[in-house]
Motif scaffolding. Structure first.
Motif, mmCIF file in Angstrom:
data_model
loop_
_atom_site.group_PDB
_atom_site.id
_atom_site.type_symbol
_atom_site.label_atom_id
_atom_site.label_comp_id
_atom_site.label_asym_id
_atom_site.label_seq_id
_atom_site.Cartn_x
_atom_site.Cartn_y
_atom_site.Cartn_z
ATOM 1 N N HIS A 159 0.825 -1.213 0.000
ATOM 2 C CA HIS A 159 0.000 0.000 0.000
ATOM 3 C C HIS A 159 0.862 1.267 0.000
ATOM 4 N N THR A 160 2.122 1.147 -0.367
ATOM 5 C CA THR A 160 3.041 2.278 -0.274
ATOM 6 C C THR A 160 2.521 3.490 -1.038
ATOM 7 N N SER A 161 2.077 3.285 -2.258
ATOM 8 C CA SER A 161 1.588 4.400 -3.073
ATOM 9 C C SER A 161 0.096 4.642 -2.864
ATOM 10 N N ARG A 162 -0.653 3.611 -2.517
ATOM 11 C CA ARG A 162 -2.097 3.743 -2.385
ATOM 12 C C ARG A 162 -2.493 4.595 -1.177
ATOM 13 N N ILE A 163 -1.773 4.405 -0.072
ATOM 14 C CA ILE A 163 -2.170 5.093 1.156
ATOM 15 C C ILE A 163 -1.953 6.590 1.062
ATOM 16 N N GLN A 164 -1.184 7.034 0.071
ATOM 17 C CA GLN A 164 -0.953 8.460 -0.123
ATOM 18 C C GLN A 164 -2.033 9.118 -0.984
ATOM 19 N N GLN A 165 -2.922 8.317 -1.558
ATOM 20 C CA GLN A 165 -3.937 8.839 -2.471
ATOM 21 C C GLN A 165 -5.186 9.348 -1.749
ATOM 22 N N GLY A 166 -5.285 9.072 -0.469
ATOM 23 C CA GLY A 166 -6.455 9.520 0.273
ATOM 24 C C GLY A 166 -6.916 8.464 1.248
ATOM 25 N N THR A 167 -8.116 8.626 1.768
ATOM 26 C CA THR A 167 -8.654 7.644 2.697
ATOM 27 C C THR A 167 -8.950 6.343 1.973
ATOM 28 N N CYS A 168 -9.026 5.282 2.746
ATOM 29 C CA CYS A 168 -9.207 3.950 2.155
ATOM 30 C C CYS A 168 -10.473 3.854 1.323
ATOM 31 N N TRP A 169 -11.519 4.596 1.723
ATOM 32 C CA TRP A 169 -12.808 4.489 1.037
ATOM 33 C C TRP A 169 -13.026 5.581 -0.008
ATOM 34 N N SER A 170 -12.090 6.502 -0.149
ATOM 35 C CA SER A 170 -12.276 7.569 -1.135
ATOM 36 C C SER A 170 -11.157 7.633 -2.166
ATOM 37 N N ALA A 171 -10.243 6.695 -2.113
ATOM 38 C CA ALA A 171 -9.117 6.702 -3.053
ATOM 39 C C ALA A 171 -9.376 5.803 -4.246
ATOM 40 N N GLY A 172 -10.639 5.416 -4.430
ATOM 41 C CA GLY A 172 -10.965 4.539 -5.549
ATOM 42 C C GLY A 172 -10.732 3.079 -5.244
ATOM 43 N N CYS A 173 -10.580 2.733 -3.969
ATOM 44 C CA CYS A 173 -10.295 1.347 -3.602
ATOM 45 C C CYS A 173 -11.486 0.703 -2.878
ATOM 46 N N HIS A 174 -11.571 0.869 -1.566
ATOM 47 C CA HIS A 174 -12.563 0.161 -0.770
ATOM 48 C C HIS A 174 -13.800 1.043 -0.587
ATOM 49 N N GLU A 175 -14.494 1.290 -1.674
ATOM 50 C CA GLU A 175 -15.626 2.224 -1.639
ATOM 51 C C GLU A 175 -16.865 1.616 -0.982
#
Length: 293
Positions: free
Chosen positions: A264-280
């Motif tokens: 999650h190195t790059s993913r966690i910098q994109q925003g919150t878990c539910w608003s970064a296009g991942c765990h919506e």
């Protein structure tokens, strides 16, 4: 004969004055500790003696011209409510003895003599459903929660305390460990589960889901503050910190951040878990076990 330097007595006086000052400061601090401790002990003893002697700590609501008539009088019309009140969480707060005058209903609804004389005149009795002020007399900590930036619109009159709480029967929180049929918002009766109070309004989060977020089983309050919060959506914590309470984060020697063994190195910098296009689909998903959609 030796001559003394004129500066020596001055230095001695300065040293003595400094010592005296330190001694006084030390005594003053000890004095404050003694005074403060005595005041706190006195307050605790007064509180305990007030409760043991049955003195009311919070005064019931007042109605001009009305007198207290006792719960037995209320039972002539509201027999079911009075009968079931013995099972309520609030019943444990009822004072015992003659001084209490069997006062249960009037503790929250105010003196009922004018209400009785008026044949049930609703304008002559306090209805906490329409105004939360009566509830706030005891629940002062909850009152402050509704001043936070994000809160349920109770003080605005759009939601009532009784939409989520049972003042008259069973557990004070609807669905809180009881199988008793309970009234839900709108006036109907239903069997509510642990999250029943929340799901009365938040029906889109009810499910069932093929892939259910395990936090739902723990209860909505695992992630949400039911009365108010400084965070949006009444969340207990903001950003990914909320998720990381349960989902362990591991940082490897090469600088990678792993969550559930996934990089999650790059993913966690994109925003919150539910608003970064991942765990919506944070509450649950019908098609994806990672709650992506």
């Amino acid at each position: 004969m030796r001559s003394h330097s004129p500066g020596v007595p001055v230095r001695i006086r300065a040293v003595r004055l400094a010592r005296l000052t330190r001694w006084l400061i030390g005594k003053r601090e000890k004095l404050w500790w003694v005074v403060g401790g005595s005041a706190a002990l006195t307050l605790i003893l007064l509180s305990c003696s007030s409760m043991e002697s049955g003195h009311a700590i919070v005064a019931p609501p007042s109605i001009p011209g009305a007198e207290f008539v006792g719960s037995d009088e209320c039972a002539t019309c509201h027999d079911t409510i009075v009968r079931d009140f013995r099972t309520a969480s609030h019943a444990r707060l009822k004072a015992q003895g003659d001084n209490a005058k069997s006062m249960g209903c009037e503790t929250c609804h105010g003196p009922g003599s004018l209400h009785v004389k008026g044949g049930g005149d609703r304008s002559k009795i306090v209805n906490p459903r329409k105004s939360p002020t009566t509830c706030f007399q005891c629940h002062t900590d909850v009152r402050s929660s509704f001043d936070l930036p994000h809160h349920h619109p109770v003080v605005e009159g759009k939601v009532s305390c009784t939409d989520c709480h049972n003042p008259h029967k069973g557990d004070a929180i609807k669905g809180g460990g009881t199988n008793m049929p309970q009234s839900v918002k709108g006036g109907s009766i239903a069997m509510l589960g642990p999250n029943g109070a929340c799901l009365q309004c938040h029906v889109s989060q009810r499910g069932p889901y093929v892939f259910e977020h395990e936090a739902i089983r723990e209860g909505c309050i695992t992630c949400h503050s039911p009365h108010g919060s400084v965070n949006q959506k009444l969340l207990t914590q903001r950003s990914a910190n909320l998720c990381l309470k349960c989902h362990f984060q591991q940082q490897t020697s090469d600088g990678k951040i792993l969550i559930s063994d996934s990089d999650h190195t790059s993913r966690i910098q994109q925003g919150t878990c539910w608003s970064a296009g991942c765990h919506e689909a944070v509450h649950g998903s019908q098609v994806n076990q990672h709650f992506r959609y």
